[in-house]
Motif scaffolding. Sequence first.
Motif, PDB file in Angstrom:
ATOM      1  N   LEU A 177       0.820  -1.211   0.000  1.00  0.00           N
ATOM      2  CA  LEU A 177       0.000   0.000   0.000  1.00  0.00           C
ATOM      3  C   LEU A 177       0.855   1.264   0.000  1.00  0.00           C
ATOM      4  N   LEU A 178       1.906   1.274   0.799  1.00  0.00           N
ATOM      5  CA  LEU A 178       2.738   2.470   0.886  1.00  0.00           C
ATOM      6  C   LEU A 178       3.450   2.749  -0.436  1.00  0.00           C
ATOM      7  N   CYS A 179       3.740   1.707  -1.200  1.00  0.00           N
ATOM      8  CA  CYS A 179       4.396   1.885  -2.504  1.00  0.00           C
ATOM      9  C   CYS A 179       3.412   2.196  -3.621  1.00  0.00           C
ATOM     10  N   MET A 180       2.145   1.828  -3.428  1.00  0.00           N
ATOM     11  CA  MET A 180       1.167   1.900  -4.509  1.00  0.00           C
ATOM     12  C   MET A 180       0.962   3.315  -5.017  1.00  0.00           C
ATOM     13  N   VAL A 189       4.021  -5.936  -7.166  1.00  0.00           N
ATOM     14  CA  VAL A 189       4.957  -7.033  -6.923  1.00  0.00           C
ATOM     15  C   VAL A 189       4.899  -7.475  -5.460  1.00  0.00           C
ATOM     16  N   ILE A 190       4.921  -6.506  -4.546  1.00  0.00           N
ATOM     17  CA  ILE A 190       4.901  -6.828  -3.120  1.00  0.00           C
ATOM     18  C   ILE A 190       3.576  -7.489  -2.743  1.00  0.00           C
ATOM     19  N   ALA A 191       2.467  -6.986  -3.291  1.00  0.00           N
ATOM     20  CA  ALA A 191       1.161  -7.593  -3.013  1.00  0.00           C
ATOM     21  C   ALA A 191       1.111  -9.026  -3.538  1.00  0.00           C
ATOM     22  N   GLY A 192       1.701  -9.262  -4.716  1.00  0.00           N
ATOM     23  CA  GLY A 192       1.730 -10.613  -5.266  1.00  0.00           C
ATOM     24  C   GLY A 192       2.537 -11.568  -4.409  1.00  0.00           C
ATOM     25  N   ILE A 193       3.674 -11.102  -3.911  1.00  0.00           N
ATOM     26  CA  ILE A 193       4.486 -11.938  -3.016  1.00  0.00           C
ATOM     27  C   ILE A 193       3.693 -12.251  -1.749  1.00  0.00           C
ATOM     28  N   GLY A 194       3.047 -11.223  -1.192  1.00  0.00           N
ATOM     29  CA  GLY A 194       2.240 -11.441   0.007  1.00  0.00           C
ATOM     30  C   GLY A 194       1.116 -12.432  -0.225  1.00  0.00           C
ATOM     31  N   ALA A 195       0.509 -12.385  -1.422  1.00  0.00           N
ATOM     32  CA  ALA A 195      -0.573 -13.316  -1.743  1.00  0.00           C
ATOM     33  C   ALA A 195      -0.088 -14.755  -1.766  1.00  0.00           C
ATOM     34  N   THR A 204      -5.102  -5.633  -1.364  1.00  0.00           N
ATOM     35  CA  THR A 204      -4.616  -4.254  -1.290  1.00  0.00           C
ATOM     36  C   THR A 204      -4.681  -3.564  -2.644  1.00  0.00           C
ATOM     37  N   LEU A 205      -4.915  -4.335  -3.715  1.00  0.00           N
ATOM     38  CA  LEU A 205      -5.007  -3.746  -5.056  1.00  0.00           C
ATOM     39  C   LEU A 205      -6.398  -3.202  -5.363  1.00  0.00           C
ATOM     40  N   LEU A 206      -7.362  -3.442  -4.484  1.00  0.00           N
ATOM     41  CA  LEU A 206      -8.744  -3.084  -4.788  1.00  0.00           C
ATOM     42  C   LEU A 206      -8.929  -1.594  -5.050  1.00  0.00           C
ATOM     43  N   GLY A 207      -8.222  -0.756  -4.305  1.00  0.00           N
ATOM     44  CA  GLY A 207      -8.471   0.672  -4.393  1.00  0.00           C
ATOM     45  C   GLY A 207      -7.504   1.444  -5.269  1.00  0.00           C
ATOM     46  N   VAL A 208      -6.686   0.750  -6.039  1.00  0.00           N
ATOM     47  CA  VAL A 208      -5.764   1.455  -6.933  1.00  0.00           C
ATOM     48  C   VAL A 208      -6.587   2.230  -7.966  1.00  0.00           C
ATOM     49  N   PRO A 209      -6.275   3.509  -8.215  1.00  0.00           N
ATOM     50  CA  PRO A 209      -7.059   4.288  -9.186  1.00  0.00           C
ATOM     51  C   PRO A 209      -7.128   3.612 -10.539  1.00  0.00           C
ATOM     52  N   ARG A 210      -8.279   3.712 -11.181  1.00  0.00           N
ATOM     53  CA  ARG A 210      -8.469   3.085 -12.481  1.00  0.00           C
ATOM     54  C   ARG A 210      -7.530   3.693 -13.517  1.00  0.00           C
TER      55      ARG A 210
END
Length: 443
Positions: A177-180, A189-195, A204-210
């Motif tokens: 989130l802090l990098c997004m 990449v970090i979210a994918g590793i965490g998944a 954590t990718l849900l709220g990334v701007p379209r």
Amino acid sequence: MTTTSSPTAHPSAAATTGPATRDRRGSFETALRGRGALLAVAGFWLATRAAMLWTLVHDVGHSTNTRVEVSVTYHNWYNVLVHWTMPHNDVMWQYPPAAAAVFLSPDLLPFLTYFQGFVALTVLCDAVILLGLLRVARREDGSMAGAVMWLVALPLMMATPFARYDIHVTLFAVFALLCMRRRPRLGGVIAGIGAMVKVWPLLTLLGVPRGKSTRDALVAAALSCVALLGVFAVLFKDTLGFLGNQGNRGVQVESLGGSALMAAKLVHLWPGKTNFQYGAFEYVGPYVSSIARASVGLTVIGFLLLLLWRVKANRWTGATPFDAALCAILVFTVTSRVISPQYMIWLLGLGAVCLTSKHSTQRPVAWLLVATTALTTLVFPVFYDAEVLTNSTLGTVLLCTRNAMLLFATVWSGLRLWKATVLPKSQLPRQTREPHAPASATA
């Protein structure tokens, strides 16, 4: 035309408060960022974490129930993993393949026992999360409230955080989130590793701007997931064996459905019993399978509502990805068939990230989660054996109250997110409603 992001659509909360309030908040934030305050933060962290370690080593608040997870369960998995196979024959193994790296990580500290090495690395992850929250607080629109929340709330869980691997997973989610905001590919990449460690950081990718940010983050997350899965498939046997164990889970005592059965059992309306299976105490008896299916259905409905929000949202701020992630994890937690006490670590981490932004809509929700965390500690480990598992009046009241607070926090979070980001066209700024205005109109 579908709008994407418009960070200036509405004045920030700070801009709508009075000058005196802004001055007080500003001076307080300035004081917290001073060298003396940072030294106080370091001292408080050392003192509270030492106290948490002391409760872990000694039997304080029934910490034996907490310590056994590392000393027995994780250690047993380690003994299987060192032979390059996943412990899929253990029904308690319910984690994606990259979790193996966490359980093998104490080998990085060969001069310590397995228990000592695991706890030491967990404490290190806790410190790194705090440093990340402190760093982002130094941005122009940043706030120290997130670091303060993480600093003071985690010790409310006593020994639990240092005897679970959920701080490691929360570390991935927090930094994703802090990098997004500025580097969506790295965040992906970090979210994918965490998944690949425990699934939920992908939310954590849900709220990334379209737009381009979403495409970059999703592609990066997918590539990192596939790459990690490939690596572990080559190195280990039975990398996907966890799927069957996870799918067979029942209704855990601490879940929302479990608390309903507990309340019914207290007043003799339900004749079922508690049984230890799949690594947790679950209810068995009539209606349990129906409640389990209902929980899955509620999860599906919750995420459909989150997707509807994403389609309808027409205003993004720098805090929107943080707020959406917290809301999504609350939905996942409350509707799950399992609500383990360590899930509060996830919520505290994401709540702290929300509080690093002055524009977050989730500030009251985050502080409510701190109170919920304190109550969770009473449920487990303090009164777990003597009151919760015996279905006493005290245990039932504690658990039902905790789950009611979580349910309220979830609904509150969703409503605040929706109201702040789904705006009528009349409330949108002119440049958002008329994106193709003639050049002469702006000359």
